[in-house]
Design an enzyme around this catalytic site. Structure first.
Site, mmCIF file in Angstrom:
data_model
loop_
_atom_site.group_PDB
_atom_site.id
_atom_site.type_symbol
_atom_site.label_atom_id
_atom_site.label_comp_id
_atom_site.label_asym_id
_atom_site.label_seq_id
_atom_site.Cartn_x
_atom_site.Cartn_y
_atom_site.Cartn_z
ATOM 1 N N LYS A 74 -24.368 15.516 12.352
ATOM 2 C CA LYS A 74 -23.810 15.800 11.029
ATOM 3 C C LYS A 74 -22.882 17.011 11.078
ATOM 4 O O LYS A 74 -21.802 17.020 10.480
ATOM 5 C CB LYS A 74 -24.931 16.057 10.026
ATOM 6 C CG LYS A 74 -25.732 14.838 9.631
ATOM 7 C CD LYS A 74 -26.782 15.187 8.590
ATOM 8 C CE LYS A 74 -27.614 13.988 8.201
ATOM 9 N NZ LYS A 74 -28.624 14.325 7.175
ATOM 10 N N ASP A 109 -27.520 15.315 2.619
ATOM 11 C CA ASP A 109 -28.707 14.495 2.794
ATOM 12 C C ASP A 109 -28.233 13.059 2.779
ATOM 13 O O ASP A 109 -27.503 12.645 1.867
ATOM 14 C CB ASP A 109 -29.769 14.735 1.719
ATOM 15 C CG ASP A 109 -31.126 14.205 2.184
ATOM 16 O OD1 ASP A 109 -31.623 14.706 3.210
ATOM 17 O OD2 ASP A 109 -31.666 13.291 1.558
ATOM 18 N N SER A 110 -28.602 12.332 3.784
ATOM 19 C CA SER A 110 -28.104 10.974 3.900
ATOM 20 C C SER A 110 -29.137 10.098 4.572
ATOM 21 O O SER A 110 -30.100 10.591 5.170
ATOM 22 C CB SER A 110 -26.786 10.955 4.686
ATOM 23 O OG SER A 110 -26.935 11.647 5.906
ATOM 24 N N GLY A 139 -28.212 8.457 14.974
ATOM 25 C CA GLY A 139 -29.069 7.821 13.982
ATOM 26 C C GLY A 139 -29.072 6.305 14.118
ATOM 27 O O GLY A 139 -29.240 5.752 15.208
ATOM 28 N N TYR A 140 -28.836 5.638 12.993
ATOM 29 C CA TYR A 140 -28.885 4.170 12.959
ATOM 30 C C TYR A 140 -27.526 3.527 13.266
ATOM 31 O O TYR A 140 -27.376 2.313 13.134
ATOM 32 C CB TYR A 140 -29.360 3.702 11.582
ATOM 33 C CG TYR A 140 -30.767 4.144 11.233
ATOM 34 C CD1 TYR A 140 -31.884 3.410 11.643
ATOM 35 C CD2 TYR A 140 -30.980 5.311 10.506
ATOM 36 C CE1 TYR A 140 -33.170 3.821 11.333
ATOM 37 C CE2 TYR A 140 -32.264 5.732 10.179
ATOM 38 C CZ TYR A 140 -33.353 4.983 10.607
ATOM 39 O OH TYR A 140 -34.628 5.391 10.295
ATOM 40 N N ASP A 141 -26.551 4.317 13.675
ATOM 41 C CA ASP A 141 -25.205 3.783 13.924
ATOM 42 C C ASP A 141 -25.182 2.570 14.854
ATOM 43 O O ASP A 141 -24.435 1.617 14.597
ATOM 44 C CB ASP A 141 -24.284 4.874 14.478
ATOM 45 C CG ASP A 141 -23.819 5.857 13.417
ATOM 46 O OD1 ASP A 141 -23.916 5.525 12.214
ATOM 47 O OD2 ASP A 141 -23.342 6.948 13.769
#
Length: 198
Positions: free
Chosen positions: A13, A68-69, A154-156
Site C-alpha cells: 500500500k 483501509d481496503s 494480497g488477493y491480486d
C-alpha cells in the site's frame, strides 16, 4: 510541500500511495515515528481508515493519511471484507488468505464468483476544527480458480478485473494504479489536495 504521515505498515500500500501521491505532498511512513498500528475495530472500511488516521495524527501532530481496503466476494456475502488482511487468521500472510479464499469457492461456478475490491482513504489534519477528507473507490471483477501473475500483493493474483482477461497481479503497476480501487480513491484525493493548494 506539506508533510503527511502514511498510517500503514503495509509495504504494498505504501508503495502505491507514494507512487501516485508523491507530487502533491511529502509522504513519510509511520515507521519513521516508531508508531504501532491501532486495532481495527470499525465496522466499515471508512471507519477503520478514520480510526488509523486519527491515531497516527494524534501520535505525530502531523496530518495522517490512512487506507483501509479489502475484497468483498458476492458468494460469501461480502466476506472477507474488512477482515481481508486477516481472513485466514490474525497472523495470516497473503498466501494463507488466498488459499482459504480458493477453498471457500471450490466447485463454485464462474457466474457466482463475482467480487469487488473496496478502498477508503481518510486524510486527517491535527487541527481540532478540521474535517477529514474521505475518498472511496470500488473495482469490480471476479475470483479466478487459481493464482496468476507476480505483481501486486494480497488477493491480486486471484482477482480478474471486469473487462480484462488477466489477473490484477498480471497488470503493470502503473496501469493497475490508474484503474484499481485504490487508484480511483487516490485520483479523487489528488483532486481534493490540488484544489486545497490553489
Amino acid at each position: 510541500m506539506q508533510k503527511i504521515v502514511l498510517a500503514s505498515g503495509n509495504k504494498g500500500k505504501l508503495k502505491e500511495l507514494q507512487q501516485r501521491l508523491g507530487h502533491v505532498a511529502d509522504f513519510v511512513p509511520q515507521s519513521e515515528f516508531d508508531i504501532d498500528t491501532p486495532e481495527e475495530t470499525g465496522q466499515s472500511f471508512v471507519e477503520n481508515a478514520l480510526l488509523k488516521a486519527r491515531y497516527v495524527s494524534a501520535k505525530t501532530g502531523l496530518p495522517a493519511l490512512a487506507d483501509d481496503s479489502g475484497l468483498s466476494v458476492n458468494y460469501l456475502d461480502g466476506a472477507p471484507g474488512i477482515y481481508s488482511a486477516r481472513y485466514a487468521g490474525p497472523n495470516a500472510e497473503d498466501g494463507d488468505n488466498n488459499f482459504k479464499l480458493l477453498a471457500e469457492l471450490d466447485q463454485i461456478s464462474e457466474d457466482s464468483r463475482g467480487a469487488a475490491f473496496h478502498c477508503a482513504l481518510a486524510l486527517l489534519y491535527p487541527e481540532p476544527e478540521s474535517s477529514p477528507i474521505i475518498c472511496e473507490g470500488i473495482w469490480r471483477g471476479k475470483i479466478l480458480t487459481e493464482p496468476r501473475g507476480d505483481n501486486g500483493f494480497g488477493y491480486d493474483p486471484l482477482f480478474q478485473p471486469e473487462g480484462l482477461d488477466c489477473s490484477s497481479a498480471e497488470l503493470e503497476p502503473e496501469h493497475k494504479n490508474e484503474i484499481s480501487h485504490r487508484g480511483l480513491a487516490m485520483a479523487m484525493l489528488v483532486s481534493r489536495l490540488e484544489g486545497i493548494k490553489e
